[in-house]
Design a protein around this motif. Structure first.
Motif, PDB file in Angstrom:
ATOM      1  N   VAL A 110      -5.052   6.309  -1.062  1.00  0.00           N
ATOM      2  CA  VAL A 110      -4.310   5.070  -0.873  1.00  0.00           C
ATOM      3  C   VAL A 110      -4.391   4.277  -2.173  1.00  0.00           C
ATOM      4  CG1 VAL A 110      -4.189   2.917   0.429  1.00  0.00           C
ATOM      5  CG2 VAL A 110      -4.849   5.027   1.586  1.00  0.00           C
ATOM      6  N   SER A 111      -3.259   3.735  -2.594  1.00  0.00           N
ATOM      7  CA  SER A 111      -3.217   2.892  -3.781  1.00  0.00           C
ATOM      8  C   SER A 111      -2.342   1.689  -3.464  1.00  0.00           C
ATOM      9  CB  SER A 111      -2.655   3.662  -4.978  1.00  0.00           C
ATOM     10  OG  SER A 111      -1.328   4.074  -4.701  1.00  0.00           O
ATOM     11  N   GLY A 112      -2.280   0.738  -4.402  1.00  0.00           N
ATOM     12  CA  GLY A 112      -1.397  -0.387  -4.168  1.00  0.00           C
ATOM     13  C   GLY A 112      -1.736  -1.610  -4.980  1.00  0.00           C
ATOM     14  N   LEU A 113      -1.080  -2.717  -4.607  1.00  0.00           N
ATOM     15  CA  LEU A 113      -1.227  -3.996  -5.293  1.00  0.00           C
ATOM     16  C   LEU A 113      -1.429  -5.113  -4.278  1.00  0.00           C
ATOM     17  CD1 LEU A 113       1.687  -3.884  -7.896  1.00  0.00           C
ATOM     18  CD2 LEU A 113      -0.738  -3.732  -8.403  1.00  0.00           C
ATOM     19  N   LEU A 164       0.828  -1.198   0.000  1.00  0.00           N
ATOM     20  CA  LEU A 164       0.000   0.000   0.000  1.00  0.00           C
ATOM     21  C   LEU A 164       0.863   1.247   0.000  1.00  0.00           C
ATOM     22  CD1 LEU A 164      -2.618  -1.132   2.670  1.00  0.00           C
ATOM     23  CD2 LEU A 164      -2.926  -1.048   0.192  1.00  0.00           C
ATOM     24  N   ASP A 165       0.369   2.280  -0.671  1.00  0.00           N
ATOM     25  CA  ASP A 165       1.083   3.548  -0.735  1.00  0.00           C
ATOM     26  C   ASP A 165       0.099   4.684  -0.498  1.00  0.00           C
ATOM     27  OD1 ASP A 165       3.217   5.252  -1.005  1.00  0.00           O
ATOM     28  OD2 ASP A 165       3.268   5.179  -3.186  1.00  0.00           O
ATOM     29  N   TRP A 166       0.625   5.821  -0.103  1.00  0.00           N
ATOM     30  CA  TRP A 166      -0.165   7.028   0.171  1.00  0.00           C
ATOM     31  C   TRP A 166       0.508   8.169  -0.547  1.00  0.00           C
ATOM     32  CZ3 TRP A 166      -4.482   9.157   1.627  1.00  0.00           C
ATOM     33  CH2 TRP A 166      -4.515  10.448   2.136  1.00  0.00           C
ATOM     34  N   ASP A 167      -0.220   8.833  -1.464  1.00  0.00           N
ATOM     35  CA  ASP A 167       0.359   9.931  -2.238  1.00  0.00           C
ATOM     36  C   ASP A 167      -0.011  11.302  -1.687  1.00  0.00           C
ATOM     37  OD1 ASP A 167      -2.266  10.360  -3.003  1.00  0.00           O
ATOM     38  OD2 ASP A 167      -1.946   9.892  -5.121  1.00  0.00           O
ATOM     39  N   GLY A 168      -0.581  11.337  -0.497  1.00  0.00           N
ATOM     40  CA  GLY A 168      -1.008  12.596   0.104  1.00  0.00           C
ATOM     41  C   GLY A 168      -2.500  12.840  -0.070  1.00  0.00           C
ATOM     42  N   GLU A 169      -3.128  12.108  -0.990  1.00  0.00           N
ATOM     43  CA  GLU A 169      -4.553  12.263  -1.223  1.00  0.00           C
ATOM     44  C   GLU A 169      -5.312  10.944  -1.173  1.00  0.00           C
ATOM     45  OE1 GLU A 169      -5.471  14.536  -4.689  1.00  0.00           O
ATOM     46  OE2 GLU A 169      -3.957  16.032  -4.256  1.00  0.00           O
TER      47      GLU A 169
END
Length: 133
Positions: free
Chosen positions: A58-61, A51-56
């Motif tokens: 959550v996205s991921g695989l 999981l990742d957080w770009d500041g706005e």
């Protein structure tokens, strides 16, 4: 070699300021998570979630490198520390299945916090637990 008291004080203050900064973490979901989604005959019982957080958002695989299930939607309710993840994947016959994972973050204050809850898609569901690495 003689070290001045002023030099020792400055060095201590610099190290003291750096220690809390290294302990800070980003978004509570960001990172690699390893665990199980029990009774998942489509994609196996073991799961890796990145999981990742770009500041706005959550996205991921899910299972990168093997199944590569891209997460379509992910949300976190900080009032209850509940998580919802949705993703489309292909089953063994090539049909699309919609995964919905719902859980709660436990041991939030620890680096190896975990999410426990359930997963489901059209063909089944079960218990879900992943721990951050």
């Amino acid at each position: 070699m003689r070290i001045s008291t002023f030099g020792l004080v400055c060095a201590s203050l610099a190290l003291g300021a750096a220690a809390p900064a290294s302990a800070q973490e980003g978004h509570p979901l960001k990172g690699s998570w390893i665990g199980t989604w029990q009774s998942n005959e489509t994609h196996g019982e073991f799961v890796l979630v990145v999981l990742d957080w770009d500041g706005e958002q959550v996205s991921g695989l899910i299972n990168p490198g093997t199944d590569n299930i891209e997460i379509d939607e992910a949300s976190l309710d900080p009032a209850e520390w509940t998580v919802r993840i949705e993703a489309d994947a292909q089953d063994r016959e090539g049909d699309t299945v919609r995964y919905v994972i719902e859980g709660r973050i436990e041991d939030l204050e620890l680096p190896n916090r975990y999410i426990t809850g359930t997963w489901q898609h059209d063909n089944g569901g079960g218990a879900f637990e992943i721990r951050r690495q």
